[in-house]
Write a protein that holds these residues in place. Sequence first.
Motif, PDB file in Angstrom:
ATOM      1  N   LYS A 249       0.826  -1.202   0.000  1.00 39.14           N
ATOM      2  CA  LYS A 249       0.000   0.000   0.000  1.00 39.14           C
ATOM      3  C   LYS A 249       0.861   1.253   0.000  1.00 39.14           C
ATOM      4  CE  LYS A 249      -3.637   2.374   2.611  1.00 39.14           C
ATOM      5  NZ  LYS A 249      -4.500   2.339   3.817  1.00 39.14           N
ATOM      6  N   ARG A 250       1.955   1.230   0.763  1.00 40.27           N
ATOM      7  CA  ARG A 250       2.815   2.412   0.867  1.00 40.27           C
ATOM      8  C   ARG A 250       3.615   2.662  -0.419  1.00 40.27           C
ATOM      9  NH1 ARG A 250       3.375   5.157   5.433  1.00 40.27           N
ATOM     10  NH2 ARG A 250       2.317   4.350   7.295  1.00 40.27           N
ATOM     11  N   ILE A 251       4.099   1.604  -1.074  1.00 42.56           N
ATOM     12  CA  ILE A 251       4.871   1.849  -2.290  1.00 42.56           C
ATOM     13  C   ILE A 251       3.960   2.328  -3.420  1.00 42.56           C
ATOM     14  CG2 ILE A 251       6.698   0.226  -1.669  1.00 42.56           C
ATOM     15  CD1 ILE A 251       5.563  -1.766  -3.653  1.00 42.56           C
ATOM     16  N   LYS A 252       2.677   1.963  -3.359  1.00 38.42           N
ATOM     17  CA  LYS A 252       1.724   2.454  -4.368  1.00 38.42           C
ATOM     18  C   LYS A 252       1.474   3.958  -4.228  1.00 38.42           C
ATOM     19  CE  LYS A 252      -2.002   0.003  -5.056  1.00 38.42           C
ATOM     20  NZ  LYS A 252      -3.207  -0.823  -4.739  1.00 38.42           N
ATOM     21  N   GLU A 253       1.823   4.515  -3.065  1.00 34.67           N
ATOM     22  CA  GLU A 253       1.609   5.942  -2.821  1.00 34.67           C
ATOM     23  C   GLU A 253       2.872   6.765  -3.039  1.00 34.67           C
ATOM     24  OE1 GLU A 253       0.242   5.840   1.170  1.00 34.67           O
ATOM     25  OE2 GLU A 253      -1.778   5.126   0.662  1.00 34.67           O
ATOM     26  N   LEU A 254       3.967   6.116  -3.449  1.00 37.31           N
ATOM     27  CA  LEU A 254       5.229   6.823  -3.661  1.00 37.31           C
ATOM     28  C   LEU A 254       5.181   7.641  -4.950  1.00 37.31           C
ATOM     29  CD1 LEU A 254       7.798   3.987  -2.774  1.00 37.31           C
ATOM     30  CD2 LEU A 254       7.245   5.992  -1.370  1.00 37.31           C
ATOM     31  N   PRO A 255       6.001   8.676  -5.063  1.00 33.16           N
ATOM     32  CA  PRO A 255       6.097   9.412  -6.332  1.00 33.16           C
ATOM     33  C   PRO A 255       6.840   8.578  -7.368  1.00 33.16           C
ATOM     34  CG  PRO A 255       7.718  10.237  -4.757  1.00 33.16           C
ATOM     35  CD  PRO A 255       6.847   9.271  -3.999  1.00 33.16           C
ATOM     36  N   GLU A 256       6.590   8.867  -8.636  1.00 35.42           N
ATOM     37  CA  GLU A 256       7.312   8.187  -9.707  1.00 35.42           C
ATOM     38  C   GLU A 256       8.744   8.731  -9.785  1.00 35.42           C
ATOM     39  OE1 GLU A 256       6.336   5.673 -11.139  1.00 35.42           O
ATOM     40  OE2 GLU A 256       4.167   5.683 -11.373  1.00 35.42           O
ATOM     41  N   PRO A 257       9.708   7.894 -10.193  1.00 35.43           N
ATOM     42  CA  PRO A 257       9.567   6.510 -10.657  1.00 35.43           C
ATOM     43  C   PRO A 257       9.662   5.475  -9.535  1.00 35.43           C
ATOM     44  CG  PRO A 257      11.804   7.222 -11.013  1.00 35.43           C
ATOM     45  CD  PRO A 257      11.096   8.405 -10.410  1.00 35.43           C
ATOM     46  N   ARG A 258       9.841   5.961  -8.267  1.00 37.67           N
ATOM     47  CA  ARG A 258       9.984   5.009  -7.162  1.00 37.67           C
ATOM     48  C   ARG A 258       8.770   4.078  -7.075  1.00 37.67           C
ATOM     49  NH1 ARG A 258      11.822   6.842  -1.594  1.00 37.67           N
ATOM     50  NH2 ARG A 258      13.979   6.116  -1.789  1.00 37.67           N
TER      51      ARG A 258
END
Length: 443
Positions: A249-258
Amino acid sequence: MDRPALKNKTEVEALRPNGDKATVYWDAEITGFGVRVSPGREQETKVGGTLKKVRKPSYTFFYQGRINREVFKVTLGTLGRLGFTAKNAADKAREIEAQLRLGQDPRKAKATDSHTTTFGDMMTAYVEMLQSAGKISARNVENAIKKDIASAFPKLWNKPAQDIDIDDCVRIIAKLNDEGSPRQADKLRSYMKAAFTAAINARGNVKAPKVMREMRLILNPVSVIQKVSGSSNASDRALSVAEFRAYWKRIKELPEPRRSIAMLHVLTGGQRMQQLARVTLADIDRDSMMMRMSDGKGRRAKPRLYSVPLLPQALECINNSTGSGRYVFSSNGGLSPMHPSYISDIAADVCTAMAEAGELEGEAFTGKVIRATIETRLMKAPYRVSSDVLARLLSHGLGGVQAKHYAHDAMHEEVVEALEKLWRLLENQPEPSAQVYQLRASA
């Protein structure tokens, strides 16, 4: 331009090649002493916090002279290669100059001294073998040998290789172990063992470095040294289902490209990060929804190719993370590959955020734990993915025949099913259950 002082490291490193061509510079003091400056290979380096590809010139010292009207050239060494310095090169050049004054042929002297090949010469040749074979580990091996042998034990480094015994090798290994680095200690043990083995086998191998072929070694003093205790205590850490979903859930909320890179790491099964860094757009087959990868681990001469199926969500991540460049796993739109620690850095940041939010049930984790988590969770109920299927997905010891026919056998579909189960696990979706129908008895 004025001739530089080649014994001065600063002046040497200021020299540049002529475009893409190697350029020779001569020393201001020692006649015949020169350095060949080559463009070198592209290397990743951080510039202002951003990884960029930079060409670092290579500096190879040599001495060129004349004997009986015959011109000869002797290579002295490469700057920085396992501790070789500009001063070392100048000292060797003066030795040759002195031999010429006495009427001696330095080439013959070098040939008669071949039996005194040093331990350092052998380890240097071993690194060159790794580089020639295209091993990604070559740079790390070179750095470790330079730091933990050449610099730490200069007397052993210059000792004849055939005189190195088990006690000498134990000294090198024990120093690292006593300093609390059993993992590094065992790496040095394996490097030295491999180098001696290569030297022993070199006699019958025309492709082996000349230095090794001429050593005539018959014994490997490292072969009887035991593996360093505590060097490979594998972590048994795997995220719980709740932790794994919180991470997702948290990585889906990261900015791109992360965001897309971290998601793609998970959706392709947690592949090894060094292998992911080499994936280019040419390795993505959108029609068959496959990603081609190469596994260079182990003793294989050439990396083994294998393929990982791609879910539609993975293809979406590829579209989001790639730009005008060619690399899929990249922090700058594909212009250069990501550093192998890029995903680990993301995982570390997410781990910290999870700990602060009370979402961490166990100890802190690293990016490598994601791979172990995927394997662990898919093996358990309700998913029960077999170890054979996970071996296919995670490239655990696949043989050449298996890899060759991978995309054509039935297990390919099972790997796709495993990735679909992974998606449902992450999105907290139930596993589809079989429908039960009541059969009426015939009249």
